[in-house]
Motif scaffolding. Structure first.
Motif, PDB file in Angstrom:
ATOM      1  N   PHE A 136      13.926  -0.555  -3.174  1.00  0.00           N
ATOM      2  CA  PHE A 136      13.613   0.545  -4.082  1.00  0.00           C
ATOM      3  C   PHE A 136      12.257   0.322  -4.750  1.00  0.00           C
ATOM      4  O   PHE A 136      11.406   1.221  -4.793  1.00  0.00           O
ATOM      5  CB  PHE A 136      14.709   0.671  -5.156  1.00  0.00           C
ATOM      6  N   MET A 137      12.023  -0.880  -5.238  1.00  0.00           N
ATOM      7  CA  MET A 137      10.816  -1.157  -6.013  1.00  0.00           C
ATOM      8  C   MET A 137       9.544  -1.182  -5.162  1.00  0.00           C
ATOM      9  O   MET A 137       8.466  -0.824  -5.642  1.00  0.00           O
ATOM     10  CB  MET A 137      10.983  -2.479  -6.765  1.00  0.00           C
ATOM     11  N   LYS A 138       9.675  -1.592  -3.911  1.00  0.00           N
ATOM     12  CA  LYS A 138       8.467  -1.715  -3.082  1.00  0.00           C
ATOM     13  C   LYS A 138       7.863  -0.350  -2.736  1.00  0.00           C
ATOM     14  O   LYS A 138       6.748  -0.269  -2.222  1.00  0.00           O
ATOM     15  CB  LYS A 138       8.748  -2.519  -1.814  1.00  0.00           C
ATOM     16  N   LYS A 139       8.567   0.730  -3.052  1.00  0.00           N
ATOM     17  CA  LYS A 139       8.025   2.066  -2.846  1.00  0.00           C
ATOM     18  C   LYS A 139       6.946   2.404  -3.881  1.00  0.00           C
ATOM     19  O   LYS A 139       6.190   3.353  -3.706  1.00  0.00           O
ATOM     20  CB  LYS A 139       9.140   3.118  -2.933  1.00  0.00           C
ATOM     21  N   TYR A 140       6.896   1.616  -4.953  1.00  0.00           N
ATOM     22  CA  TYR A 140       5.997   1.920  -6.062  1.00  0.00           C
ATOM     23  C   TYR A 140       4.778   1.005  -6.044  1.00  0.00           C
ATOM     24  O   TYR A 140       4.889  -0.221  -6.136  1.00  0.00           O
ATOM     25  CB  TYR A 140       6.740   1.797  -7.403  1.00  0.00           C
ATOM     26  N   LYS A 141       3.607   1.615  -5.966  1.00  0.00           N
ATOM     27  CA  LYS A 141       2.356   0.877  -5.813  1.00  0.00           C
ATOM     28  C   LYS A 141       2.094  -0.066  -6.980  1.00  0.00           C
ATOM     29  O   LYS A 141       1.539  -1.155  -6.805  1.00  0.00           O
ATOM     30  CB  LYS A 141       1.196   1.864  -5.670  1.00  0.00           C
ATOM     31  N   MET A 142       2.496   0.301  -8.196  1.00  0.00           N
ATOM     32  CA  MET A 142       2.190  -0.485  -9.387  1.00  0.00           C
ATOM     33  C   MET A 142       2.877  -1.857  -9.379  1.00  0.00           C
ATOM     34  O   MET A 142       2.459  -2.760 -10.102  1.00  0.00           O
ATOM     35  CB  MET A 142       2.579   0.278 -10.656  1.00  0.00           C
TER      36      MET A 142
ATOM     37  N   ARG B 146       4.413  -3.182  -6.129  1.00  0.00           N
ATOM     38  CA  ARG B 146       4.614  -3.652  -4.752  1.00  0.00           C
ATOM     39  C   ARG B 146       3.967  -5.010  -4.459  1.00  0.00           C
ATOM     40  O   ARG B 146       4.577  -5.884  -3.834  1.00  0.00           O
ATOM     41  CB  ARG B 146       4.068  -2.601  -3.781  1.00  0.00           C
ATOM     42  N   ALA B 147       2.738  -5.209  -4.915  1.00  0.00           N
ATOM     43  CA  ALA B 147       1.996  -6.432  -4.592  1.00  0.00           C
ATOM     44  C   ALA B 147       2.569  -7.676  -5.254  1.00  0.00           C
ATOM     45  O   ALA B 147       2.230  -8.806  -4.884  1.00  0.00           O
ATOM     46  CB  ALA B 147       0.531  -6.271  -5.002  1.00  0.00           C
ATOM     47  N   PHE B 148       3.475  -7.488  -6.235  1.00  0.00           N
ATOM     48  CA  PHE B 148       4.038  -8.615  -6.976  1.00  0.00           C
ATOM     49  C   PHE B 148       5.439  -8.989  -6.495  1.00  0.00           C
ATOM     50  O   PHE B 148       6.101  -9.841  -7.088  1.00  0.00           O
ATOM     51  CB  PHE B 148       4.088  -8.286  -8.480  1.00  0.00           C
ATOM     52  N   LEU B 149       5.895  -8.360  -5.410  1.00  0.00           N
ATOM     53  CA  LEU B 149       7.249  -8.608  -4.900  1.00  0.00           C
ATOM     54  C   LEU B 149       7.196  -9.535  -3.694  1.00  0.00           C
ATOM     55  O   LEU B 149       6.560  -9.213  -2.686  1.00  0.00           O
ATOM     56  CB  LEU B 149       7.911  -7.289  -4.490  1.00  0.00           C
TER      57      LEU B 149
ATOM     58  N   ALA C 241       7.680  -3.754 -14.153  1.00  0.00           N
ATOM     59  CA  ALA C 241       8.803  -3.921 -13.225  1.00  0.00           C
ATOM     60  C   ALA C 241      10.062  -3.237 -13.766  1.00  0.00           C
ATOM     61  O   ALA C 241      10.802  -2.584 -13.014  1.00  0.00           O
ATOM     62  CB  ALA C 241       9.068  -5.407 -12.986  1.00  0.00           C
ATOM     63  N   SER C 242      10.287  -3.356 -15.060  1.00  0.00           N
ATOM     64  CA  SER C 242      11.457  -2.724 -15.688  1.00  0.00           C
ATOM     65  C   SER C 242      11.332  -1.206 -15.676  1.00  0.00           C
ATOM     66  O   SER C 242      12.320  -0.486 -15.495  1.00  0.00           O
ATOM     67  CB  SER C 242      11.611  -3.225 -17.127  1.00  0.00           C
TER      68      SER C 242
END
Length: 239
Positions: A9-15, A17-20, A179-180
């Motif tokens: 779910f989170m990797k869809k968001y550019k803000m 993605r790079a931290f996952l 992230a939250s």
């Protein structure tokens, strides 16, 4: 959602993605591919908490090392290693996560828990941050697995000067809030998020996991109780 669902779910968001760190279902094929890419991986129960049931696999020159707790086993092949834990991986629906080499303080790795909570207007605020230093020879930092809670500033003293530490802690707190904010799009009724952030040896931060029912008691271990009192005050706010 478990860990894999949250990651997807989170990797869809550019803000964010790079931290996952790369996260996949724990199949033999995925583990082999990720070991080739990253050298080491962590195996975690998809819905587990508290650092329980976590394994680390490291690829050596001619062997594979499986660590859990403070124990280490050597295997000549990944196939044999996988066969030894396959039943557990299937039963508890494990995920495999890119191995981040954690920053160390006094030769012991640590990560950071950032507490993010909704205020009276339903807006997310960072209400606390604490470091968790792994027990010697252990692969997890969790407090309930023997990790030592310490102020973030203390853990970063080995790596940054005073002004740099202040700026870096702000970066960590913003990442926890971002992230939250992203995960909160799916967990709209949740009022608190515990964001676990790793820092690698290049000082890059990584969001390892987000707990939607975070344990607040770890903050009570600090000598200064102001952070814990603020977290408790926010926890009593009704949505």
């Amino acid at each position: 959602m478990g860990k894999l669902g949250k990651y997807n779910f989170m990797k869809k968001y550019k803000m964010i993605r790079a931290f996952l760190p790369d996260t996949r279902k724990a199949t033999l094929s995925n583990i082999r591919t990720m070991l080739r890419l990253y050298g080491s991986v962590y195996l975690k129960p998809d819905e587990g908490t508290g650092g329980h049931g976590i394994y680390k696999i490291t690829r050596g020159k001619n062997n594979f090392i499986l660590r859990t707790g403070s124990n280490a086993l050597n295997f000549n092949s990944l196939n044999v290693l996988f066969a030894s834990i396959q039943k557990i991986l299937i039963r508890d629906k494990y995920i495999v996560q890119e191995g981040i080499v954690l920053l160390k303080h006094n030769n012991r790795p640590f990560d950071i828990r950032v507490m993010v909570q909704k205020n009276g207007e339903g807006i997310l605020d960072v209400t606390g941050g604490i470091g968790r230093q792994a027990k010697r020879n252990k692969i997890v930092t969790n407090y309930h697995s023997g990790g030592t809670p310490l102020p973030i500033d203390t853990l970063l003293k080995s790596h940054l000067n005073d002004e740099s530490r202040k700026q870096y802690i702000q970066i960590i707190e913003k990442l926890g809030k971002d992230a939250s904010t992203v995960l909160g799009k799916s967990y709209r009724s949740k009022r608190a998020f515990g964001v676990d952030i790793a820092i690698d040896y290049k000082m890059n931060p990584w969001v390892l996991e987000i707990n939607t029912q975070p344990d607040m008691s770890i903050f009570n271990t600090l000598k200064n109780k102001s952070m814990y009192k603020r977290i408790l005050r926010y926890s009593k706010i009704k949505g």
